[in-house]
Design a protein around this motif. Structure first.
Motif, PDB file in Angstrom:
ATOM      1  N   ALA A   5       0.568  -1.114  -0.064  1.00  0.00           N
ATOM      2  CA  ALA A   5      -0.373   0.104   0.386  1.00  0.00           C
ATOM      3  C   ALA A   5       1.480   1.224  -0.449  1.00  0.00           C
ATOM      4  O   ALA A   5       1.467   1.612  -0.824  1.00  0.00           O
ATOM      5  CB  ALA A   5      -0.949  -0.436   1.539  1.00  0.00           C
ATOM      6  N   ASN A   6       0.644   2.780   0.892  1.00  0.00           N
ATOM      7  CA  ASN A   6       1.394   3.230   0.915  1.00  0.00           C
ATOM      8  C   ASN A   6       2.241   3.341   1.991  1.00  0.00           C
ATOM      9  O   ASN A   6       2.575   4.318   2.428  1.00  0.00           O
ATOM     10  CB  ASN A   6       0.689   4.685   1.032  1.00  0.00           C
ATOM     11  CG  ASN A   6      -0.428   5.144   1.717  1.00  0.00           C
ATOM     12  OD1 ASN A   6      -0.777   3.873   2.581  1.00  0.00           O
ATOM     13  ND2 ASN A   6      -1.118   6.315   1.857  1.00  0.00           N
ATOM     14  N   VAL A   7       2.406   1.840   2.839  1.00  0.00           N
ATOM     15  CA  VAL A   7       2.135   2.047   4.416  1.00  0.00           C
ATOM     16  C   VAL A   7       3.922   1.514   4.594  1.00  0.00           C
ATOM     17  O   VAL A   7       4.719   2.132   5.045  1.00  0.00           O
ATOM     18  CB  VAL A   7       1.507   1.165   5.121  1.00  0.00           C
ATOM     19  CG1 VAL A   7       2.632   1.489   6.521  1.00  0.00           C
ATOM     20  CG2 VAL A   7       0.731   1.077   5.013  1.00  0.00           C
ATOM     21  N   VAL A   8       4.302   0.644   3.970  1.00  0.00           N
ATOM     22  CA  VAL A   8       5.710   0.071   4.187  1.00  0.00           C
ATOM     23  C   VAL A   8       6.458   0.511   3.064  1.00  0.00           C
ATOM     24  O   VAL A   8       5.642   0.024   1.221  1.00  0.00           O
ATOM     25  CB  VAL A   8       5.466  -1.411   4.141  1.00  0.00           C
ATOM     26  CG1 VAL A   8       6.850  -2.400   4.700  1.00  0.00           C
ATOM     27  CG2 VAL A   8       4.668  -1.786   5.745  1.00  0.00           C
ATOM     28  N   GLY A   9       8.124   1.097   2.436  1.00  0.00           N
ATOM     29  CA  GLY A   9       8.032   0.794   1.113  1.00  0.00           C
ATOM     30  C   GLY A   9       9.120  -0.404   0.982  1.00  0.00           C
ATOM     31  O   GLY A   9       8.838  -1.166   1.288  1.00  0.00           O
ATOM     32  N   PRO A  10       9.368  -0.771  -0.666  1.00  0.00           N
ATOM     33  CA  PRO A  10       9.826  -1.740  -1.240  1.00  0.00           C
ATOM     34  C   PRO A  10      11.198  -1.921   0.082  1.00  0.00           C
ATOM     35  O   PRO A  10      12.163  -1.481   0.427  1.00  0.00           O
ATOM     36  CB  PRO A  10       9.878  -2.013  -2.441  1.00  0.00           C
ATOM     37  CG  PRO A  10      10.038   0.156  -2.558  1.00  0.00           C
ATOM     38  CD  PRO A  10       9.843   0.933  -0.983  1.00  0.00           C
ATOM     39  N   SER A  11      11.802  -3.336  -0.668  1.00  0.00           N
ATOM     40  CA  SER A  11      13.235  -3.303  -0.974  1.00  0.00           C
ATOM     41  C   SER A  11      13.427  -4.738  -2.455  1.00  0.00           C
ATOM     42  O   SER A  11      13.474  -5.314  -3.071  1.00  0.00           O
ATOM     43  CB  SER A  11      13.316  -4.688   0.619  1.00  0.00           C
ATOM     44  OG  SER A  11      12.922  -5.417  -0.095  1.00  0.00           O
ATOM     45  N   VAL A  12      15.369  -4.217  -2.513  1.00  0.00           N
ATOM     46  CA  VAL A  12      16.085  -4.663  -3.413  1.00  0.00           C
ATOM     47  C   VAL A  12      17.023  -5.047  -2.628  1.00  0.00           C
ATOM     48  O   VAL A  12      18.087  -5.005  -2.359  1.00  0.00           O
ATOM     49  CB  VAL A  12      16.318  -3.371  -4.495  1.00  0.00           C
ATOM     50  CG1 VAL A  12      16.429  -4.155  -5.448  1.00  0.00           C
ATOM     51  CG2 VAL A  12      14.782  -3.094  -5.388  1.00  0.00           C
ATOM     52  N   LYS A  62      17.270   1.586   5.287  1.00  0.00           N
ATOM     53  CA  LYS A  62      17.724   2.744   5.031  1.00  0.00           C
ATOM     54  C   LYS A  62      17.565   3.701   4.032  1.00  0.00           C
ATOM     55  O   LYS A  62      18.687   5.075   3.997  1.00  0.00           O
ATOM     56  CB  LYS A  62      18.876   1.614   3.377  1.00  0.00           C
ATOM     57  CG  LYS A  62      19.494   0.624   3.626  1.00  0.00           C
ATOM     58  CD  LYS A  62      20.165  -0.079   2.124  1.00  0.00           C
ATOM     59  CE  LYS A  62      21.193   0.663   1.403  1.00  0.00           C
ATOM     60  NZ  LYS A  62      22.242  -0.317   2.216  1.00  0.00           N
ATOM     61  N   ASN A  63      16.179   3.746   4.119  1.00  0.00           N
ATOM     62  CA  ASN A  63      15.511   5.190   4.379  1.00  0.00           C
ATOM     63  C   ASN A  63      15.846   6.211   3.500  1.00  0.00           C
ATOM     64  O   ASN A  63      16.677   6.764   2.312  1.00  0.00           O
ATOM     65  CB  ASN A  63      16.101   6.040   4.888  1.00  0.00           C
ATOM     66  CG  ASN A  63      15.547   7.562   4.973  1.00  0.00           C
ATOM     67  OD1 ASN A  63      14.156   7.444   5.135  1.00  0.00           O
ATOM     68  ND2 ASN A  63      16.013   8.939   5.673  1.00  0.00           N
ATOM     69  N   ASN A  64      16.022   5.281   1.609  1.00  0.00           N
ATOM     70  CA  ASN A  64      16.222   4.875   0.276  1.00  0.00           C
ATOM     71  C   ASN A  64      15.230   4.828  -0.516  1.00  0.00           C
ATOM     72  O   ASN A  64      15.715   4.795  -1.852  1.00  0.00           O
ATOM     73  CB  ASN A  64      17.393   4.811   0.115  1.00  0.00           C
ATOM     74  CG  ASN A  64      17.662   3.815  -0.462  1.00  0.00           C
ATOM     75  OD1 ASN A  64      16.832   2.955   0.197  1.00  0.00           O
ATOM     76  ND2 ASN A  64      18.950   3.260  -0.668  1.00  0.00           N
ATOM     77  N   VAL A  65      14.385   4.890  -0.044  1.00  0.00           N
ATOM     78  CA  VAL A  65      12.956   4.092  -1.093  1.00  0.00           C
ATOM     79  C   VAL A  65      11.564   5.752  -1.101  1.00  0.00           C
ATOM     80  O   VAL A  65      11.978   6.309  -0.266  1.00  0.00           O
ATOM     81  CB  VAL A  65      12.060   3.049  -1.268  1.00  0.00           C
ATOM     82  CG1 VAL A  65      13.331   1.896  -1.159  1.00  0.00           C
ATOM     83  CG2 VAL A  65      12.074   3.246   0.626  1.00  0.00           C
ATOM     84  N   GLY A  66      10.784   5.866  -2.311  1.00  0.00           N
ATOM     85  CA  GLY A  66      10.550   6.499  -2.083  1.00  0.00           C
ATOM     86  C   GLY A  66       9.032   5.515  -3.459  1.00  0.00           C
ATOM     87  O   GLY A  66       9.129   4.872  -3.589  1.00  0.00           O
ATOM     88  N   PRO A  90      -4.024  -3.259  -4.118  1.00  0.00           N
ATOM     89  CA  PRO A  90      -3.286  -5.130  -4.124  1.00  0.00           C
ATOM     90  C   PRO A  90      -2.120  -4.992  -3.351  1.00  0.00           C
ATOM     91  O   PRO A  90      -1.702  -4.256  -2.653  1.00  0.00           O
ATOM     92  CB  PRO A  90      -2.762  -4.955  -5.704  1.00  0.00           C
ATOM     93  CG  PRO A  90      -2.237  -4.173  -6.130  1.00  0.00           C
ATOM     94  CD  PRO A  90      -3.204  -2.439  -5.438  1.00  0.00           C
ATOM     95  N   GLU A  91      -2.081  -6.411  -3.357  1.00  0.00           N
ATOM     96  CA  GLU A  91      -1.168  -6.809  -2.577  1.00  0.00           C
ATOM     97  C   GLU A  91       0.158  -6.730  -2.692  1.00  0.00           C
ATOM     98  O   GLU A  91       0.650  -6.466  -3.822  1.00  0.00           O
ATOM     99  CB  GLU A  91      -1.230  -8.374  -1.797  1.00  0.00           C
ATOM    100  CG  GLU A  91      -1.025  -9.499  -3.060  1.00  0.00           C
ATOM    101  CD  GLU A  91      -1.520 -10.617  -2.144  1.00  0.00           C
ATOM    102  OE1 GLU A  91      -0.540 -11.018  -1.675  1.00  0.00           O
ATOM    103  OE2 GLU A  91      -1.475 -11.800  -3.277  1.00  0.00           O
ATOM    104  N   LEU A  92       1.112  -6.680  -1.772  1.00  0.00           N
ATOM    105  CA  LEU A  92       2.655  -6.415  -2.103  1.00  0.00           C
ATOM    106  C   LEU A  92       3.172  -8.460  -3.478  1.00  0.00           C
ATOM    107  O   LEU A  92       2.130  -9.588  -2.938  1.00  0.00           O
ATOM    108  CB  LEU A  92       3.200  -6.594  -0.959  1.00  0.00           C
ATOM    109  CG  LEU A  92       3.820  -6.792   0.168  1.00  0.00           C
ATOM    110  CD1 LEU A  92       5.242  -8.483  -0.448  1.00  0.00           C
ATOM    111  CD2 LEU A  92       4.006  -6.740   0.857  1.00  0.00           C
ATOM    112  N   LEU A  93       4.348  -7.258  -4.227  1.00  0.00           N
ATOM    113  CA  LEU A  93       4.887  -8.796  -4.600  1.00  0.00           C
ATOM    114  C   LEU A  93       6.626  -8.988  -4.574  1.00  0.00           C
ATOM    115  O   LEU A  93       6.633  -7.311  -3.760  1.00  0.00           O
ATOM    116  CB  LEU A  93       4.623  -8.247  -6.481  1.00  0.00           C
ATOM    117  CG  LEU A  93       3.129  -8.283  -6.499  1.00  0.00           C
ATOM    118  CD1 LEU A  93       3.316  -7.917  -8.038  1.00  0.00           C
ATOM    119  CD2 LEU A  93       2.490  -9.278  -7.098  1.00  0.00           C
ATOM    120  N   GLU A  94       6.375 -10.515  -4.616  1.00  0.00           N
ATOM    121  CA  GLU A  94       7.688  -9.964  -3.624  1.00  0.00           C
ATOM    122  C   GLU A  94       8.748 -11.576  -4.837  1.00  0.00           C
ATOM    123  O   GLU A  94       8.295 -12.397  -5.719  1.00  0.00           O
ATOM    124  CB  GLU A  94       8.361 -11.203  -2.841  1.00  0.00           C
ATOM    125  CG  GLU A  94       9.353 -11.615  -2.523  1.00  0.00           C
ATOM    126  CD  GLU A  94       9.541 -11.771  -0.413  1.00  0.00           C
ATOM    127  OE1 GLU A  94       9.480 -11.807   0.352  1.00  0.00           O
ATOM    128  OE2 GLU A  94       9.138 -13.064  -0.897  1.00  0.00           O
TER     129      GLU A  94
END
Length: 223
Positions: free
Chosen positions: A74-81, A93-97, A209-213
């Motif tokens: 959603a707009n709550v938890v940011g992504p990760s790579v 790491k505070n580098n997502v947006g 929609p739900e998050l994707l992995e």
């Protein structure tokens, strides 16, 4: 007669006691043997399983890079790579947006080149166009959506992502979920891509929609 009977009784008791002691020792000996055998043949606990890069379900073979990409929730938890065990982008790491979060990696060395995010709701789409056009040849492109990746999407951006191997870039819209790994001048469609349309009837979250992995092993580019 009484003495004879008493002696007979004592012999009987002695025999029973001796038999009981023997049986007890025999049982203890066998139990120790069984327990020792179980200990000697015990298999290692699953808690000692081999640790994989980026937490993949299995290790990658030689000449392959491990990666894991997770979209935002959603707009709550940011992504990760994550790439080769290194967390490139994440909320910690505070580098997502909001929008599209993109990491570039050298396809031969596996070295991280840069990471940026582009606001696709109220940002400048030309910044993303410029960024995509300047990606060097032989570069891996890892993408994770967050909140809204589609409002500022235009045909030029869709075509640029399609040239990187994306199948779903041309469908990407408001608040869709998208994770993707492609490469510059890929001759075919990338096998590393997941997409979920924003649909109020099936959305997991209220409005998203739900998050994707997405995880896997991408081959090293060899010249």
């Amino acid at each position: 007669m009484r003495v004879s009977g008493l002696l007979h009784l004592l012999v009987l008791i002695f025999g029973l006691v001796t038999t009981w002691v023997f049986v007890r020792r025999y049982i203890n000996f066998n139990m120790k043997t069984i327990l020792l055998g179980e200990w000697m043949t015990a298999t290692p606990s699953s808690s000692h399983s081999v640790k994989t890069k980026c937490g993949l379900s299995k290790s990658c073979p030689d000449n392959f890079f491990a990666f894991k990409i997770t979209s935002g929730a959603a707009n709550v938890v940011g992504p990760s790579v994550c790439f080769e065990g290194q967390m490139i982008m994440s909320p910690v790491k505070n580098n997502v947006g909001r929008g599209l979060n993109i990491a570039l990696v050298n396809g031969t060395t596996g070295k991280v080149m840069t990471q940026k995010y582009f606001d696709m709701y109220s940002g400048d789409a030309n910044l993303l166009v410029k960024f995509l056009k300047e990606i060097p040849e032989g570069t891996l492109v890892l993408v994770a959506s967050y909140d809204d990746p589609g409002t500022k999407m235009n045909d030029e951006i869709r075509n640029l992502f399609s040239n990187l191997g994306s199948t779903y870039a041309k469908q990407l819209g408001f608040r869709d979920s998208w994770v993707f790994l492609g490469a510059r001048d890929l001759n075919s469609k990338s096998p590393f891509e997941e997409f979920l349309k924003n649909n109020p009837d099936v959305n997991k979250y209220d409005g998203w929609p739900e998050l994707l992995e997405l995880e896997g092993c991408v081959p090293q580019k060899v010249y």
